[in-house]
Design a protein around this motif. Structure first.
Motif, PDB file in Angstrom:
ATOM      1  N   LYS A   9       1.137  -1.303   0.210  1.00 45.43           N
ATOM      2  CA  LYS A   9       0.192  -0.056   0.326  1.00 45.43           C
ATOM      3  C   LYS A   9       0.991   1.271  -0.020  1.00 45.43           C
ATOM      4  O   LYS A   9       0.887   1.953  -0.570  1.00 45.43           O
ATOM      5  N   CYS A  10       1.714   1.592   0.861  1.00 44.65           N
ATOM      6  CA  CYS A  10       3.049   2.050   0.739  1.00 44.65           C
ATOM      7  C   CYS A  10       2.780   3.161  -0.256  1.00 44.65           C
ATOM      8  O   CYS A  10       3.551   2.329  -1.493  1.00 44.65           O
ATOM      9  N   VAL A  11       2.979   4.212  -0.804  1.00 47.70           N
ATOM     10  CA  VAL A  11       3.208   5.920  -1.568  1.00 47.70           C
ATOM     11  C   VAL A  11       4.409   6.114  -1.748  1.00 47.70           C
ATOM     12  O   VAL A  11       4.757   6.733  -2.138  1.00 47.70           O
ATOM     13  N   GLY A  12       5.298   5.793  -0.496  1.00 47.71           N
ATOM     14  CA  GLY A  12       6.731   6.852  -0.527  1.00 47.71           C
ATOM     15  C   GLY A  12       6.850   8.211  -0.048  1.00 47.71           C
ATOM     16  O   GLY A  12       7.388   8.494  -0.102  1.00 47.71           O
ATOM     17  N   ALA A  13       5.950   8.418   0.737  1.00 47.31           N
ATOM     18  CA  ALA A  13       5.494   9.983   1.090  1.00 47.31           C
ATOM     19  C   ALA A  13       6.268  10.125   2.059  1.00 47.31           C
ATOM     20  O   ALA A  13       6.728  11.392   1.837  1.00 47.31           O
ATOM     21  N   GLY A  14       6.538   8.935   3.081  1.00 46.49           N
ATOM     22  CA  GLY A  14       7.532   9.478   4.206  1.00 46.49           C
ATOM     23  C   GLY A  14       7.425  10.268   5.226  1.00 46.49           C
ATOM     24  O   GLY A  14       8.077  10.544   6.235  1.00 46.49           O
ATOM     25  N   GLN A  15       5.430  10.362   5.160  1.00 48.17           N
ATOM     26  CA  GLN A  15       5.264  11.250   6.565  1.00 48.17           C
ATOM     27  C   GLN A  15       5.182  10.406   7.778  1.00 48.17           C
ATOM     28  O   GLN A  15       5.676  10.811   8.665  1.00 48.17           O
ATOM     29  N   CYS A  16       5.531   8.942   7.306  1.00 46.06           N
ATOM     30  CA  CYS A  16       5.552   8.457   8.771  1.00 46.06           C
ATOM     31  C   CYS A  16       7.227   8.693   9.483  1.00 46.06           C
ATOM     32  O   CYS A  16       7.493   8.700  10.647  1.00 46.06           O
ATOM     33  N   VAL A  17       7.960   8.782   8.332  1.00 45.52           N
ATOM     34  CA  VAL A  17       9.561   8.687   8.754  1.00 45.52           C
ATOM     35  C   VAL A  17       9.606  10.057   9.737  1.00 45.52           C
ATOM     36  O   VAL A  17      10.122  10.488  10.542  1.00 45.52           O
ATOM     37  N   LEU A  18       9.079  10.863   8.994  1.00 51.80           N
ATOM     38  CA  LEU A  18       9.065  12.928   9.048  1.00 51.80           C
ATOM     39  C   LEU A  18       8.045  12.755  10.976  1.00 51.80           C
ATOM     40  O   LEU A  18       8.670  13.006  12.101  1.00 51.80           O
ATOM     41  N   ALA A  19       7.496  11.740  10.907  1.00 49.50           N
ATOM     42  CA  ALA A  19       7.079  11.623  11.941  1.00 49.50           C
ATOM     43  C   ALA A  19       7.039  10.633  13.713  1.00 49.50           C
ATOM     44  O   ALA A  19       7.414  11.025  14.976  1.00 49.50           O
ATOM     45  N   SER A  20       8.351  10.040  13.205  1.00 55.53           N
ATOM     46  CA  SER A  20       8.408   8.913  14.295  1.00 55.53           C
ATOM     47  C   SER A  20       9.825   8.149  13.704  1.00 55.53           C
ATOM     48  O   SER A  20       9.393   7.572  13.048  1.00 55.53           O
ATOM     49  N   PRO A  21      10.920   8.988  13.433  1.00 54.88           N
ATOM     50  CA  PRO A  21      11.564   7.985  12.456  1.00 54.88           C
ATOM     51  C   PRO A  21      12.407   7.051  13.533  1.00 54.88           C
ATOM     52  O   PRO A  21      13.304   6.109  12.780  1.00 54.88           O
ATOM     53  N   ASP A  22      12.035   6.742  15.236  1.00 50.93           N
ATOM     54  CA  ASP A  22      12.750   5.534  15.400  1.00 50.93           C
ATOM     55  C   ASP A  22      12.348   4.628  14.795  1.00 50.93           C
ATOM     56  O   ASP A  22      12.934   3.643  15.564  1.00 50.93           O
ATOM     57  N   VAL A  23      10.805   4.520  14.861  1.00 52.07           N
ATOM     58  CA  VAL A  23      10.415   3.181  13.994  1.00 52.07           C
ATOM     59  C   VAL A  23      10.323   3.582  12.656  1.00 52.07           C
ATOM     60  O   VAL A  23       9.728   1.800  12.603  1.00 52.07           O
ATOM     61  N   PHE A  24      10.138   3.686  12.016  1.00 52.10           N
ATOM     62  CA  PHE A  24       9.904   4.112   9.912  1.00 52.10           C
ATOM     63  C   PHE A  24      10.960   4.172   9.893  1.00 52.10           C
ATOM     64  O   PHE A  24      11.510   5.318   9.801  1.00 52.10           O
ATOM     65  N   ASP A  25      11.482   3.704   8.941  1.00 57.06           N
ATOM     66  CA  ASP A  25      12.749   4.610   7.509  1.00 57.06           C
ATOM     67  C   ASP A  25      11.521   4.066   6.567  1.00 57.06           C
ATOM     68  O   ASP A  25      10.897   3.387   6.172  1.00 57.06           O
ATOM     69  N   GLN A  26      12.432   4.418   5.132  1.00 55.94           N
ATOM     70  CA  GLN A  26      12.310   4.229   4.150  1.00 55.94           C
ATOM     71  C   GLN A  26      13.222   3.571   2.921  1.00 55.94           C
ATOM     72  O   GLN A  26      14.396   3.990   3.258  1.00 55.94           O
ATOM     73  N   ARG A  27      12.583   2.474   2.361  1.00 57.13           N
ATOM     74  CA  ARG A  27      14.652   1.966   1.058  1.00 57.13           C
ATOM     75  C   ARG A  27      14.423   3.125   0.568  1.00 57.13           C
ATOM     76  O   ARG A  27      13.575   3.639  -0.314  1.00 57.13           O
ATOM     77  N   ASP A  28      15.865   3.387   0.338  1.00 56.22           N
ATOM     78  CA  ASP A  28      16.101   3.917  -1.019  1.00 56.22           C
ATOM     79  C   ASP A  28      16.278   4.192  -2.788  1.00 56.22           C
ATOM     80  O   ASP A  28      16.172   4.724  -2.952  1.00 56.22           O
ATOM     81  N   GLU A  29      16.020   2.878  -2.613  1.00 58.59           N
ATOM     82  CA  GLU A  29      15.367   2.643  -3.870  1.00 58.59           C
ATOM     83  C   GLU A  29      14.268   2.941  -4.328  1.00 58.59           C
ATOM     84  O   GLU A  29      13.895   3.424  -5.886  1.00 58.59           O
TER      85      GLU A  29
END
Length: 65
Positions: A9-29
């Motif tokens: 489902k993930c669209v890579g918006a990155g909002q989760c990383v901004l909200a909680s960087p200790d729990v979420f990250d994003q794949r580089d590719e």
């Protein structure tokens, strides 16, 4: 709390990383969410809830039972 993510489902918006960087990250590719910890510490609960709330793809599910 247990955090579940649906990478399909993930669209890579990155909002989760901004909200909680200790729990979420994003794949580089492709920017798809990566879960860093399935069971975050209690002090992170509010930011994890916020990440789930603002996810545009609703790719984050929380089990708070």
């Amino acid at each position: 709390m247990k955090v579940l993510i649906d990478q399909d489902k993930c669209v890579g918006a990155g909002q989760c990383v901004l909200a909680s960087p200790d729990v979420f990250d994003q794949r580089d590719e492709d920017g798809v969410v990566v879960l860093l910890t399935e069971n975050p510490a209690a002090e992170l609960y509010e930011e994890v809830r916020e990440a789930a709330r603002i996810c545009p793809a609703l790719a984050i599910e929380l089990d708070e039972a």
